[in-house]
Design an enzyme around this catalytic site. Structure first.
Site, PDB file in Angstrom:
ATOM      1  N   HIS A 207      19.154   0.933 -21.002  1.00 47.91           N
ATOM      2  CA  HIS A 207      20.507   1.478 -20.811  1.00 47.91           C
ATOM      3  C   HIS A 207      21.241   0.554 -19.833  1.00 47.91           C
ATOM      4  O   HIS A 207      20.618  -0.187 -19.066  1.00 47.91           O
ATOM      5  CB  HIS A 207      20.415   2.921 -20.322  1.00 47.91           C
ATOM      6  N   CYS A 238      21.246  10.295 -21.917  1.00 50.86           N
ATOM      7  CA  CYS A 238      20.383  11.453 -22.097  1.00 50.86           C
ATOM      8  C   CYS A 238      20.855  12.549 -21.163  1.00 50.86           C
ATOM      9  O   CYS A 238      21.065  12.297 -19.974  1.00 50.86           O
ATOM     10  CB  CYS A 238      18.937  11.049 -21.795  1.00 50.86           C
TER      11      CYS A 238
HETATM   12  P1  HMG Z   1       9.540  23.882 -24.709  1.00 50.44           P
HETATM   13  O1  HMG Z   1      10.453  24.919 -24.128  1.00 50.44           O
HETATM   14  O2  HMG Z   1       8.459  23.386 -23.821  1.00 50.44           O
HETATM   15  O3  HMG Z   1       8.882  24.275 -26.096  1.00 50.44           O
HETATM   16  O4  HMG Z   1      10.483  22.679 -25.187  1.00 50.44           O
HETATM   17  P2  HMG Z   1       8.318  25.593 -26.673  1.00 50.44           P
HETATM   18  O5  HMG Z   1       7.285  25.164 -27.627  1.00 50.44           O
HETATM   19  O6  HMG Z   1       7.956  26.550 -25.565  1.00 50.44           O
HETATM   20  O7  HMG Z   1       9.548  26.209 -27.486  1.00 50.44           O
HETATM   21  C1  HMG Z   1      10.747  26.674 -26.875  1.00 50.44           C
HETATM   22  C2  HMG Z   1      11.809  26.861 -27.953  1.00 50.44           C
HETATM   23  O8  HMG Z   1      12.119  25.596 -28.553  1.00 50.44           O
HETATM   24  C3  HMG Z   1      11.367  27.766 -29.097  1.00 50.44           C
HETATM   25  O9  HMG Z   1      12.548  28.369 -29.626  1.00 50.44           O
HETATM   26  C4  HMG Z   1      10.831  26.788 -30.113  1.00 50.44           C
HETATM   27  O10 HMG Z   1      10.877  27.274 -31.419  1.00 50.44           O
HETATM   28  C5  HMG Z   1      11.826  25.645 -29.961  1.00 50.44           C
HETATM   29  P3  HMG Z   1      13.052  29.833 -29.156  1.00 50.44           P
HETATM   30  O11 HMG Z   1      11.886  30.725 -29.396  1.00 50.44           O
HETATM   31  O12 HMG Z   1      13.405  29.710 -27.694  1.00 50.44           O
HETATM   32  O13 HMG Z   1      14.243  30.070 -30.022  1.00 50.44           O
HETATM   33  N1  HMG Z   1      11.243  24.364 -30.353  1.00 50.44           N
HETATM   34  C6  HMG Z   1      11.818  23.541 -31.252  1.00 50.44           C
HETATM   35  N2  HMG Z   1      12.934  23.654 -31.985  1.00 50.44           N
HETATM   36  C7  HMG Z   1      13.224  22.619 -32.817  1.00 50.44           C
HETATM   37  N3  HMG Z   1      12.469  21.514 -32.915  1.00 50.44           N
HETATM   38  C8  HMG Z   1      11.347  21.382 -32.197  1.00 50.44           C
HETATM   39  C9  HMG Z   1      10.980  22.425 -31.320  1.00 50.44           C
HETATM   40  N4  HMG Z   1       9.949  22.608 -30.478  1.00 50.44           N
HETATM   41  C10 HMG Z   1      10.122  23.788 -29.891  1.00 50.44           C
HETATM   42  N5  HMG Z   1      10.623  20.263 -32.304  1.00 50.44           N
HETATM   43  C11 HMG Z   1      10.971  20.662 -26.318  1.00 50.44           C
HETATM   44  C12 HMG Z   1       9.953  21.450 -25.559  1.00 50.44           C
HETATM   45  C13 HMG Z   1      10.485  19.228 -26.355  1.00 50.44           C
HETATM   46  C14 HMG Z   1      11.081  21.210 -27.722  1.00 50.44           C
HETATM   47  C15 HMG Z   1      12.357  20.748 -25.638  1.00 50.44           C
HETATM   48  O14 HMG Z   1      12.212  20.480 -24.259  1.00 50.44           O
HETATM   49  C16 HMG Z   1      13.374  19.778 -26.218  1.00 50.44           C
HETATM   50  O15 HMG Z   1      13.731  19.877 -27.371  1.00 50.44           O
HETATM   51  N6  HMG Z   1      13.856  18.846 -25.401  1.00 50.44           N
HETATM   52  C17 HMG Z   1      14.832  17.847 -25.813  1.00 50.44           C
HETATM   53  C18 HMG Z   1      14.317  16.492 -25.491  1.00 50.44           C
HETATM   54  C19 HMG Z   1      15.276  15.429 -25.986  1.00 50.44           C
HETATM   55  O16 HMG Z   1      15.621  15.395 -27.145  1.00 50.44           O
HETATM   56  N7  HMG Z   1      15.710  14.538 -25.068  1.00 50.44           N
HETATM   57  C20 HMG Z   1      16.546  13.432 -25.420  1.00 50.44           C
HETATM   58  C21 HMG Z   1      15.804  12.391 -26.194  1.00 50.44           C
HETATM   59  S1  HMG Z   1      14.686  11.427 -25.196  1.00 50.44           S
HETATM   60  C22 HMG Z   1      15.650  10.105 -24.648  1.00 50.44           C
HETATM   61  O17 HMG Z   1      16.850  10.125 -24.820  1.00 50.44           O
HETATM   62  C23 HMG Z   1      14.983   8.931 -24.010  1.00 50.44           C
HETATM   63  C24 HMG Z   1      14.866   7.742 -24.970  1.00 50.44           C
HETATM   64  O18 HMG Z   1      16.141   7.364 -25.460  1.00 50.44           O
HETATM   65  C25 HMG Z   1      14.229   6.551 -24.240  1.00 50.44           C
HETATM   66  C26 HMG Z   1      14.897   6.214 -22.901  1.00 50.44           C
HETATM   67  O19 HMG Z   1      16.130   5.998 -22.863  1.00 50.44           O
HETATM   68  O20 HMG Z   1      14.156   6.164 -21.918  1.00 50.44           O
HETATM   69  C27 HMG Z   1      13.981   8.078 -26.175  1.00 50.44           C
HETATM   70 MG    MG Z   2      17.572   6.138 -24.405  1.00 54.46          MG
END
Ligand code: HMG
Ligand code: MG
Length: 305
Positions: A207, A238
């Site tokens: 970034h 993010c």
């Molecule tokens: P959690 O709360 O630990 O998971 O979240 P959980 O298993 O306890 O589930 C909680 C809720 O999430 C439940 O729904 C699940 O069904 C749902 P509810 O009962 O509350 O309605 N859930 C999901 N829904 C859709 N798809 C799934 C999924 N898994 C659980 N796969 C979790 C853990 C990872 C899901 C959550 O924290 C999350 O989605 N976080 C978002 C993370 C993200 O996308 N961050 C941005 C991308 S990373 C980034 O940008 C960095 C990168 O670019 C590299 C860099 O720049 O360094 C890659």
């Molecule tokens: Mg990134």
């Protein structure tokens, strides 16, 4: 420095995941089509994460299905766990990316678990992907600093990268999530990781918050890394990385590389078409210096006619 660099285009995923303006599925599909038309043959198109956490990536299944007719390109999506893997596979994903962080603070904020727990979540994803013939890319975030934990040691990055590599990730993308790195630190980090994993299997995901990304990429190329993650127009960020701005802009990367005689296969004019279109939808000009310079030049030339 010769040869080629492979660019992994992040615009439709990292680029849009932190935007306030919601972008329709149709516009996301059109953005991907325009990027591929510009010669970007690997594009990260979405994320199968919680829509409560990242509403911008909701309907990534529709985006992935919507680009399935596009030939000559490979589409990547993020999956944080088996639930995401199931949904990605149902939508036809052939390559998925798991994402971990080198710092406990960011791991907790981003994916709601410790680093060790994240690895446990990825193990079944990698096992199933292997059985399904799906390739898995691995991200390590916060490789040059964390918004919560501060300095991150190159060893911590190398250890986590090695863990993902040993689990079967074909490529490890090293994320300077908050864009705080500088070239010598980037080199040190890449040397530490390079002692564990061949440079050919590493990618740089920098970034550009502090304007160091191009310099850091150049430093990384001196260490032999030839894969660069970037986003059209410098979009990105993010929601769990406070203060961070976008990815290094694809235009800026292409301009630098082509100027060095390094092929990217990207047509700058067509890339700018994609960038300007999405910038128009988001309601602001691209932050990329190269895009701004070329757009200004085109405007001058049009007014001279
Ligand atoms: P959690 O709360 O630990 O998971 O979240 P959980 O298993 O306890 O589930 C909680 C809720 O999430 C439940 O729904 C699940 O069904 C749902 P509810 O009962 O509350 O309605 N859930 C999901 N829904 C859709 N798809 C799934 C999924 N898994 C659980 N796969 C979790 C853990 C990872 C899901 C959550 O924290 C999350 O989605 N976080 C978002 C993370 C993200 O996308 N961050 C941005 C991308 S990373 C980034 O940008 C960095 C990168 O670019 C590299 C860099 O720049 O360094 C890659
Ligand atoms: Mg990134």
């Amino acid at each position: 420095m010769s040869d080629r660099v492979r660019i992994i285009e992040m615009g439709p995923r990292d680029g849009l995941q932190n935007e306030k303006t919601s972008v329709s599925v149709e516009a996301r599909v059109a953005f991907v089509e325009a990027l591929v038309a510009a010669g970007l043959t690997t594009v990260e198109v979405g994320a199968f994460v919680s829509p409560k956490a990242i509403p911008q990536m909701a309907n990534s299944d529709q985006v992935l299905r919507g680009v399935s007719h596009v030939k000559g390109a490979e589409f990547h999506v993020l999956v944080p766990n088996e639930k995401g893997y199931d949904a990605a596979r149902a939508a036809g994903a052939g390559v998925v990316s798991v994402f971990a962080a080198a710092s406990e603070g960011f791991s907790r904020a981003n994916i709601n678990c410790s680093i060790a727990e994240s690895i446990e979540r990825f193990k079944p994803v990698l096992a199933r992907a292997r059985a399904d013939g799906v390739r898995v890319r691995g991200y390590v975030s916060c490789v040059l600093g964390c918004p919560f934990d501060g300095e991150i040691s190159p060893k911590a990055v190398a250890d986590l990268a090695k863990t993902l590599w040993d689990l079967g990730c074909y490529e490890i993308s090293l994320g300077d999530t908050i864009g705080v790195g500088t070239p010598l630190k980037a080199k040190q980090m890449l040397r530490a990781v390079g002692a564990e994993i061949p440079a050919a299997n590493l990618a740089m995901h920098f970034h550009d918050t502090y304007g160091q990304a191009l310099a850091n990429l150049y430093a990384g190329m001196e260490e032999g890394v030839r894969v660069i993650d970037s986003a059209a127009g410098g979009l990105g960020g993010c929601p769990y990385a406070p203060g961070a701005t976008g990815n290094v802009a694809t235009e800026d990367v292409v301009y630098m590389l082509e100027g060095m005689g390094i092929g990217t296969g990207v047509d700058m004019e067509k890339l700018l078409t994609a960038t300007n279109e999405i910038a128009g939808l988001l309601g602001r000009p691209p932050v990329s210096r190269v895009a701004a310079a070329i757009n200004a030049k085109s405007k001058r030339m049009a007014s001279d006619q």
